[in-house]
Design a protein around this motif. Structure first.
Motif, mmCIF file in Angstrom:
data_model
loop_
_atom_site.group_PDB
_atom_site.id
_atom_site.type_symbol
_atom_site.label_atom_id
_atom_site.label_comp_id
_atom_site.label_asym_id
_atom_site.label_seq_id
_atom_site.Cartn_x
_atom_site.Cartn_y
_atom_site.Cartn_z
ATOM 1 N N LEU A 188 50.620 43.326 76.754
ATOM 2 C CA LEU A 188 50.676 44.434 75.870
ATOM 3 C C LEU A 188 48.828 44.215 76.505
ATOM 4 C CD1 LEU A 188 49.504 47.296 75.606
ATOM 5 C CD2 LEU A 188 50.189 46.764 73.218
ATOM 6 N N CYS A 232 43.006 40.599 68.873
ATOM 7 C CA CYS A 232 44.162 39.895 69.831
ATOM 8 C C CYS A 232 43.319 40.657 70.882
ATOM 9 C CB CYS A 232 45.376 40.454 68.942
ATOM 10 S SG CYS A 232 46.181 38.974 70.239
ATOM 11 N N LEU A 251 45.354 44.298 74.659
ATOM 12 C CA LEU A 251 44.102 45.063 74.171
ATOM 13 C C LEU A 251 42.806 45.104 74.471
ATOM 14 C CD1 LEU A 251 46.551 43.580 71.036
ATOM 15 C CD2 LEU A 251 47.122 46.045 72.645
ATOM 16 N N ASP A 252 42.405 44.165 74.929
ATOM 17 C CA ASP A 252 41.148 43.934 75.495
ATOM 18 C C ASP A 252 41.101 42.910 77.071
ATOM 19 O OD1 ASP A 252 38.655 43.190 75.808
ATOM 20 O OD2 ASP A 252 38.151 41.578 73.666
ATOM 21 N N GLU A 253 40.163 43.818 77.687
ATOM 22 C CA GLU A 253 40.745 43.852 79.205
ATOM 23 C C GLU A 253 39.397 42.325 79.008
ATOM 24 O OE1 GLU A 253 42.892 43.680 82.581
ATOM 25 O OE2 GLU A 253 43.030 45.924 81.069
ATOM 26 N N LEU A 310 51.508 45.996 66.599
ATOM 27 C CA LEU A 310 50.515 46.085 67.069
ATOM 28 C C LEU A 310 48.810 46.427 66.778
ATOM 29 C CD1 LEU A 310 52.453 47.639 70.164
ATOM 30 C CD2 LEU A 310 52.217 45.102 69.701
ATOM 31 N N GLN A 311 49.149 46.946 65.421
ATOM 32 C CA GLN A 311 47.315 48.102 65.788
ATOM 33 C C GLN A 311 46.801 46.878 64.568
ATOM 34 O OE1 GLN A 311 46.510 51.084 66.054
ATOM 35 N NE2 GLN A 311 44.677 49.823 65.258
ATOM 36 N N ARG A 371 45.148 44.396 66.920
ATOM 37 C CA ARG A 371 43.905 45.020 67.762
ATOM 38 C C ARG A 371 43.127 45.524 66.977
ATOM 39 N NH1 ARG A 371 47.722 49.172 69.342
ATOM 40 N NH2 ARG A 371 48.028 49.384 71.555
ATOM 41 N N ASP A 372 43.749 45.927 65.844
ATOM 42 C CA ASP A 372 42.312 45.519 63.963
ATOM 43 C C ASP A 372 41.999 44.028 64.025
ATOM 44 O OD1 ASP A 372 42.594 47.914 64.230
ATOM 45 O OD2 ASP A 372 43.762 47.660 62.189
ATOM 46 N N GLY A 377 46.347 34.880 72.762
ATOM 47 C CA GLY A 377 46.957 35.942 72.540
ATOM 48 C C GLY A 377 48.205 36.251 71.594
ATOM 49 N N TYR A 393 46.091 40.331 73.753
ATOM 50 C CA TYR A 393 47.286 40.699 74.564
ATOM 51 C C TYR A 393 48.385 39.993 73.795
ATOM 52 C CZ TYR A 393 47.495 35.572 75.715
ATOM 53 O OH TYR A 393 47.507 34.713 76.225
ATOM 54 N N LYS A 434 55.069 49.358 66.004
ATOM 55 C CA LYS A 434 53.468 50.278 66.056
ATOM 56 C C LYS A 434 52.253 49.836 64.733
ATOM 57 C CE LYS A 434 54.332 54.420 68.222
ATOM 58 N NZ LYS A 434 54.905 55.867 68.091
#
Length: 173
Positions: free
Chosen positions: A148, A108, A150-152, A100-101, A104-105, A74, A110, A97
């Motif tokens: 954080l 990643c 992002l993909d459990e 992190l966005q 996410r895109d 991660g 976590y 922000k």
């Protein structure tokens, strides 16, 4: 108005200045400089106001090794800095922000951070121990070491030990 953009090669000295002034010491700036030369998978963003860099955030790879030996990669958020004169104006929030966005895109799983317990939860960070994740360094307050997810689905169910890149070790000694 503040623009958040990717760091460019001409930004290096200004980024160094932001980190040195925000932390009132050169250590974080030295870590950033070192990571630039040793790590290809960095996410480095800057905040620009009136053609001046006033903020910086860096994300670098971290690994999570589960008790069974599985490794998930991660990102770690460190450092995040804003020139003292511009602090408490939402610039750090904008940097976090946007970073992190972007993560996410790109899928990643976590992000971990060792930071202020009143600041990072607003972005969804929780104490890492709640996800059974431990820090590689001893004597780190549990509440300050956060994750954080992002993909459990990509996270090991058994948790594990998170490891930052070696460039951070000297700062934690």
């Amino acid at each position: 108005m503040v623009e958040i953009r990717f760091e460019q090669s001409g930004d290096i000295e200004a980024v160094r200045e932001v980190n040195e002034k925000a932390f009132n010491e050169p250590q974080e700036a030295e870590i950033v400089d070192s990571l630039r030369t040793t790590c290809k998978d960095l996410l480095s963003l800057v905040a620009v106001h009136r053609n001046r860099i006033i903020g910086h955030i860096l994300f670098s790879p971290v690994t999570l090794k589960s008790p069974s030996g599985d490794i998930t990669t991660g990102m770690g958020l460190a450092p995040m800095a804003v020139l003292p004169r511009y602090q408490k104006n939402g610039i750090g929030t904008m940097l976090v922000k946007r970073g992190l966005q972007h993560l996410r895109d790109r899928g990643c799983p976590y992000v971990i951070v060792l930071g202020h317990t009143e600041y990072y939860p607003r972005f969804g960070f929780v104490p890492a121990y709640l996800k059974r994740i431990t820090c590689q360094w001893e004597k780190i307050p549990e509440e300050a070491f956060m994750v954080l997810v992002l993909d459990e689905k990509a996270m090991p169910k058994t948790g594990g030990e998170a490891r930052y890149r070696n460039e951070f070790d000297q700062a934690m000694a």
